[in-house]
Design an enzyme around this catalytic site. Structure first.
Site, PDB file in Angstrom:
ATOM      1  N   LYS A  29       5.435  -2.504  13.224  1.00  0.00           N
ATOM      2  CA  LYS A  29       4.258  -3.310  12.893  1.00  0.00           C
ATOM      3  C   LYS A  29       3.929  -3.123  11.421  1.00  0.00           C
ATOM      4  O   LYS A  29       3.408  -2.096  10.997  1.00  0.00           O
ATOM      5  CB  LYS A  29       3.027  -2.943  13.724  1.00  0.00           C
ATOM      6  CG  LYS A  29       2.012  -4.088  13.608  1.00  0.00           C
ATOM      7  CD  LYS A  29       0.568  -3.726  13.812  1.00  0.00           C
ATOM      8  CE  LYS A  29      -0.155  -3.140  12.653  1.00  0.00           C
ATOM      9  NZ  LYS A  29      -0.353  -4.021  11.482  1.00  0.00           N
ATOM     10  N   GLU A  78       2.218  10.257   8.400  1.00  0.00           N
ATOM     11  CA  GLU A  78       2.255  10.365   6.933  1.00  0.00           C
ATOM     12  C   GLU A  78       0.937   9.798   6.445  1.00  0.00           C
ATOM     13  O   GLU A  78       0.717   8.584   6.467  1.00  0.00           O
ATOM     14  CB  GLU A  78       3.429   9.545   6.372  1.00  0.00           C
ATOM     15  CG  GLU A  78       4.802  10.013   6.819  1.00  0.00           C
ATOM     16  CD  GLU A  78       5.236  11.323   6.178  1.00  0.00           C
ATOM     17  OE1 GLU A  78       4.534  11.816   5.273  1.00  0.00           O
ATOM     18  OE2 GLU A  78       6.255  11.874   6.594  1.00  0.00           O
ATOM     19  N   CYS A 123      -0.061   7.276  -1.911  1.00  0.00           N
ATOM     20  CA  CYS A 123      -0.534   8.467  -1.211  1.00  0.00           C
ATOM     21  C   CYS A 123      -0.305   9.681  -2.093  1.00  0.00           C
ATOM     22  O   CYS A 123      -1.036  10.659  -2.029  1.00  0.00           O
ATOM     23  CB  CYS A 123       0.222   8.617   0.099  1.00  0.00           C
ATOM     24  SG  CYS A 123       2.001   8.514  -0.104  1.00  0.00           S
ATOM     25  N   GLU A 166      -9.836  10.622  -1.327  1.00  0.00           N
ATOM     26  CA  GLU A 166      -8.741   9.747  -1.775  1.00  0.00           C
ATOM     27  C   GLU A 166      -9.337   8.389  -2.164  1.00  0.00           C
ATOM     28  O   GLU A 166      -9.980   7.738  -1.339  1.00  0.00           O
ATOM     29  CB  GLU A 166      -7.726   9.559  -0.642  1.00  0.00           C
ATOM     30  CG  GLU A 166      -6.544   8.689  -1.071  1.00  0.00           C
ATOM     31  CD  GLU A 166      -5.557   8.422   0.062  1.00  0.00           C
ATOM     32  OE1 GLU A 166      -5.989   8.011   1.152  1.00  0.00           O
ATOM     33  OE2 GLU A 166      -4.342   8.633  -0.160  1.00  0.00           O
TER      34      GLU A 166
END
Ligand code: NAD
Length: 476
Positions: A174, A248, A282, A379
């Protein structure tokens, strides 16, 4: 685009209720639409993968390797088209879109090699006890769901697809609803190569489609790359069914600059670590720790370097940095600029959206950011760098490790012994010494702490899709 889902070897129309609008971030305008898959279509995709599994497991390692080489070759043949699509839909500068394409090609080629070696990995196991023999077989985990984000769509999907297919798993992928077009390529290549129907299925959609896949009882494993928030939901679904996950997730990584560095070289590494992909990595090194002895020289040069960057539309201009990929991400980054103003942070450059069409923001640098600032701890996923000074090596290590994340770090030092020592002390999955964001398919990828569970790439990436079976026989 109507037939945008690849299920059981056929392209089908989406029957879900969501319409996915695909945009060109440099203009802030949509250029394609597709209907999401329905929950019933997710069921069909999982069922197709289940049906295809027994035969795909038995296919010889060399045949699987040949398919993977076919993926690498066909990606290469479609190079220009795929680079342009990433520039258009992700807003990536050309050189970055080229690196992504090369990375995906290298990943399929690498796992073709590893697939070829699979038979030699099944071996006898010497036993201390007499009267028995034992051997291992590495078997595919089974049917795996793969859910990916939008920041490196071609690459993140390759990092999952190639080892999963090499191991003998069948998959349902997906893609992100922000960048659903590029991964259609993998279905088209599967078609062109004659990959058996159901081995690779692709369903597009938003959160509802992702949740239908991640909670599906027909999966043997789920591999997810994305935010911590969704990652924990995915893990909850997996725990309800006691099945494995690879996660992840996010990062808030440090770049540590010691005062024995060449400041100009360090500036290059720092800028790349926060502005590649407009900081939507990331692994962005978004916390700069700079030693007292070099800070007063380095920070003004860094400020000047960020101000010199050419920010614009990669399709029409020579640029160093493109727009943010989605309006949602642009609004999120803008909200951090507002927080920085409320917190009274010292902004050396940037700190605002650009006054032009599209989802652009300025490369941004805040200095002397307090440790409890939201900009230091959260983040952001944009070109926003926060800096703090340190005095000693011990202090640098402690501050770098003081994060709920643990994905990567960069260490810049002329003293290699020290750089290696610091690398060993950092609580992360990958450290770069005197280099920036260099990812090789042979090395591992993944984080510690809140950055996730498991590893991709290298042999570890293949193991993630294998389970070990022992066969023990009594000789008596
Ligand atoms: P996201 O978590 O919002 O979405 C990721 C994927 O999950 C998308 O395909 C989305 O449609 C799907 N999804 C959304 N809700 C879901 C649900 N309830 N159940 C199942 N699936 C669902 O992340 P994003 O905004 O696309 O990507 C950015 C994040 O990804 C950042 O946090 C970044 O750090 C992380 N990321 C991590 C790595 C890594 O290797 N560690 C690499 C790239 C991106």
């Amino acid at each position: 685009m109507t037939t945008s889902h690849y299920i059981a070897g056929r392209w089908v129309e989406g029957q879900g209720s969501d319409c996915i609008s695909v945009s060109e971030p440099a203009l802030g305008l949509p250029f394609a639409e597709l209907m999401a898959a329905s929950v019933a279509q997710v069921d069909q995709a999982v069922a197709a993968a289940r049906d295809a599994l027994p035969a795909w497991k038995k296919v010889s390692a060399s045949t699987r390797a040949a398919f993977l080489r076919g993926f690498a070759e066909q990606l290469g043949q479609r190079r220009e088209e795929l680079i342009t699509l990433q520039m258009r839909n992700n807003g990536k500068p050309r050189h970055e879109a080229e690196i992504d394409l090369d990375d995906a090609v290298a990943t399929f080629a690498y796992y073709a090699e590893l697939a070829e070696q699979l038979p030699s990995k099944n071996r006898d196991v010497p036993l201390a006890a007499a009267g028995f023999t034992a051997r291992t077989r590495l078997e595919p985990v089974g049917v795996v769901g793969l859910i990916v984000p939008w920041n490196f769509p071609l690459v993140t999907s390759a990092w999952k697809l190639a080892p999963a297919l090499a191991a003998g798993c069948t998959v349902v992928l997906k893609p992100s609803e922000v960048t659903p077009l590029i991964e259609q390529t993998y279905g088209q290549i599967a078609d062109a190569l004659g990959l058996p129907a159901g081995v690779l299925n692709i369903v597009n959609g938003k959160a509802e489609t992702g949740a239908a896949l991640s909670s599906h009882s027909g999966l043997d494993k789920l591999s997810f790359t994305g935010s911590n928030n969704v990652g924990s939901q995915v893990m909850r679904s997996a725990s309800a069914q006691c099945r494995p996950v690879t996660l992840e997730l996010g990062g808030k990584s440090a770049i540590v600059v010691f005062d024995d560095c060449d400041p100009d070289q360090a500036v290059e590494w720092i800028v790349a670590g926060i502005t590649w992909n407009a900081g939507q990595m990331c692994s962005a090194t978004s916390r700069l720790l700079v030693q007292d002895g070099i800070a007063d020289v380095l920070l003004p040069r860094l400020q000047a370097a960020l101000q010199k960057l050419r920010v614009g539309n990669p399709l029409t201009e020579e640029v160093d940095m493109g727009p943010l990929t989605s309006q949602a991400q642009w609004l999120k980054v803008a909200s951090y600029f507002a927080t920085a103003r409320e917190e009274g942070l010292h902004c050396l450059t940037g700190g605002q959206a650009l006054d032009r069409e599209g989802w652009f923001v300025s490369p941004t640098l805040y200095a002397d950011v307090p440790k409890d600032s939201r900009l230091w701890t959260e983040e952001i996923f944009g070109p926003v760098l926060c800096a703090r000074r340190f005095a000693t090596e011990e202090q640098a290590i402690a501050e770098a490790n003081d994060s709920r994340f643990g994905l990567v770090a960069t260490v810049c030092s002329g003293d290699l012994e020290r750089a290696e020592r610091v690398a060993d002390a950092l609580e992360v999955g990958h450290v770069w010494i005197n280099s920036v964001q260099a990812v090789f398919v042979e090395t591992s990828w993944g984080g510690t702490k809140g950055s996730g569970i498991g590893r991709e790439l290298g042999p570890w990436g293949l193991s993630a899709y294998q389970s070990v079976k022992h066969v023990t026989r009594c000789l008596g």
